[in-house]
Design a protein around this motif. Structure first.
Motif, PDB file in Angstrom:
ATOM      1  N   SER A  54     -10.350   6.539  -1.555  1.00  0.00           N
ATOM      2  CA  SER A  54      -9.127   7.120  -1.005  1.00  0.00           C
ATOM      3  C   SER A  54      -8.606   6.290   0.159  1.00  0.00           C
ATOM      4  O   SER A  54      -7.396   6.056   0.287  1.00  0.00           O
ATOM      5  CB  SER A  54      -9.368   8.554  -0.542  1.00  0.00           C
ATOM      6  OG  SER A  54      -9.664   9.374  -1.642  1.00  0.00           O
ATOM      7  N   ALA A  55      -9.512   5.846   1.011  1.00  0.00           N
ATOM      8  CA  ALA A  55      -9.110   5.014   2.145  1.00  0.00           C
ATOM      9  C   ALA A  55      -8.533   3.682   1.658  1.00  0.00           C
ATOM     10  O   ALA A  55      -7.524   3.204   2.187  1.00  0.00           O
ATOM     11  CB  ALA A  55     -10.297   4.767   3.073  1.00  0.00           C
ATOM     12  N   ALA A  56      -9.161   3.104   0.642  1.00  0.00           N
ATOM     13  CA  ALA A  56      -8.648   1.839   0.094  1.00  0.00           C
ATOM     14  C   ALA A  56      -7.278   2.035  -0.531  1.00  0.00           C
ATOM     15  O   ALA A  56      -6.375   1.207  -0.369  1.00  0.00           O
ATOM     16  CB  ALA A  56      -9.632   1.279  -0.936  1.00  0.00           C
ATOM     17  N   TYR A  57      -7.103   3.135  -1.241  1.00  0.00           N
ATOM     18  CA  TYR A  57      -5.803   3.436  -1.855  1.00  0.00           C
ATOM     19  C   TYR A  57      -4.743   3.658  -0.783  1.00  0.00           C
ATOM     20  O   TYR A  57      -3.628   3.145  -0.884  1.00  0.00           O
ATOM     21  CB  TYR A  57      -5.919   4.666  -2.755  1.00  0.00           C
ATOM     22  CG  TYR A  57      -4.621   5.028  -3.419  1.00  0.00           C
ATOM     23  CD1 TYR A  57      -4.168   4.325  -4.528  1.00  0.00           C
ATOM     24  CD2 TYR A  57      -3.828   6.059  -2.916  1.00  0.00           C
ATOM     25  CE1 TYR A  57      -2.956   4.645  -5.130  1.00  0.00           C
ATOM     26  CE2 TYR A  57      -2.614   6.384  -3.508  1.00  0.00           C
ATOM     27  CZ  TYR A  57      -2.188   5.681  -4.620  1.00  0.00           C
ATOM     28  OH  TYR A  57      -0.990   5.989  -5.209  1.00  0.00           O
ATOM     29  N   ALA A  58      -5.085   4.392   0.257  1.00  0.00           N
ATOM     30  CA  ALA A  58      -4.134   4.640   1.346  1.00  0.00           C
ATOM     31  C   ALA A  58      -3.741   3.330   2.015  1.00  0.00           C
ATOM     32  O   ALA A  58      -2.567   3.103   2.329  1.00  0.00           O
ATOM     33  CB  ALA A  58      -4.740   5.603   2.366  1.00  0.00           C
ATOM     34  N   ARG A  59      -4.701   2.461   2.209  1.00  0.00           N
ATOM     35  CA  ARG A  59      -4.409   1.155   2.831  1.00  0.00           C
ATOM     36  C   ARG A  59      -3.506   0.332   1.923  1.00  0.00           C
ATOM     37  O   ARG A  59      -2.547  -0.288   2.383  1.00  0.00           O
ATOM     38  CB  ARG A  59      -5.719   0.412   3.109  1.00  0.00           C
ATOM     39  CG  ARG A  59      -5.535  -0.974   3.639  1.00  0.00           C
ATOM     40  CD  ARG A  59      -4.968  -0.966   5.035  1.00  0.00           C
ATOM     41  NE  ARG A  59      -4.837  -2.336   5.499  1.00  0.00           N
ATOM     42  CZ  ARG A  59      -3.826  -2.765   6.227  1.00  0.00           C
ATOM     43  NH1 ARG A  59      -2.889  -1.943   6.607  1.00  0.00           N
ATOM     44  NH2 ARG A  59      -3.772  -4.016   6.601  1.00  0.00           N
ATOM     45  N   ALA A  60      -3.791   0.317   0.638  1.00  0.00           N
ATOM     46  CA  ALA A  60      -2.985  -0.468  -0.308  1.00  0.00           C
ATOM     47  C   ALA A  60      -1.559   0.058  -0.374  1.00  0.00           C
ATOM     48  O   ALA A  60      -0.601  -0.724  -0.389  1.00  0.00           O
ATOM     49  CB  ALA A  60      -3.625  -0.449  -1.694  1.00  0.00           C
ATOM     50  N   THR A  61      -1.400   1.361  -0.380  1.00  0.00           N
ATOM     51  CA  THR A  61      -0.040   1.907  -0.445  1.00  0.00           C
ATOM     52  C   THR A  61       0.695   1.678   0.867  1.00  0.00           C
ATOM     53  O   THR A  61       1.913   1.487   0.873  1.00  0.00           O
ATOM     54  CB  THR A  61      -0.041   3.402  -0.827  1.00  0.00           C
ATOM     55  OG1 THR A  61      -0.872   4.112   0.063  1.00  0.00           O
ATOM     56  CG2 THR A  61      -0.502   3.606  -2.258  1.00  0.00           C
TER      57      THR A  61
END
Length: 115
Positions: A54-61
């Motif tokens: 989730s943290a990686a996805y939030a960073r990517a977005t």
């Protein structure tokens, strides 16, 4: 791609067949870092893997959003520059028409001399 157990990753010639999903192998060189992330995951009520994904996805977005905002601003600046150039091109258009008329006049004179 080679996996630790000697198998190769990917489809491996078995297109359409899915292998069993494996848990993420998470290694943290700093035990304090792992403890902090585990505590944050517990506080969110999710698994460590889900928290990290989730943290990686939030960073990517967030990166994508920043890129798109910068791109839109760049497009607006380019549009403004082109509009400004088009506004100032009015005088250039008149000059170009005068140059073409003068060129036609010279070409007609040359044809007259050649005859």
């Amino acid at each position: 791609m080679h996996l630790r157990d000697g198998r190769t990753g990917g489809t491996g010639g078995t297109i359409g067949t899915m292998s069993q999903p494996k848990a993420m192998n998470l290694r943290f060189p700093d035990p304090a870092q792992r403890a902090a992330i585990e505590a944050a995951a517990r506080q969110e009520g999710v698994s460590l893997q889900e928290y990290i994904l989730s943290a990686a996805y939030a960073r990517a977005t967030a990166v994508e959003t920043h890129f798109l905002e910068a791109f839109r601003a760049s497009m607006a600046r380019s549009g403004d520059a082109f509009a400004e150039a088009a506004d100032t091109a009015g005088g250039d258009g008149e000059r170009r028409a005068e140059e073409l008329a003068a060129r036609r006049g010279l070409e007609e004179q040359e044809r007259g001399h050649a005859a």
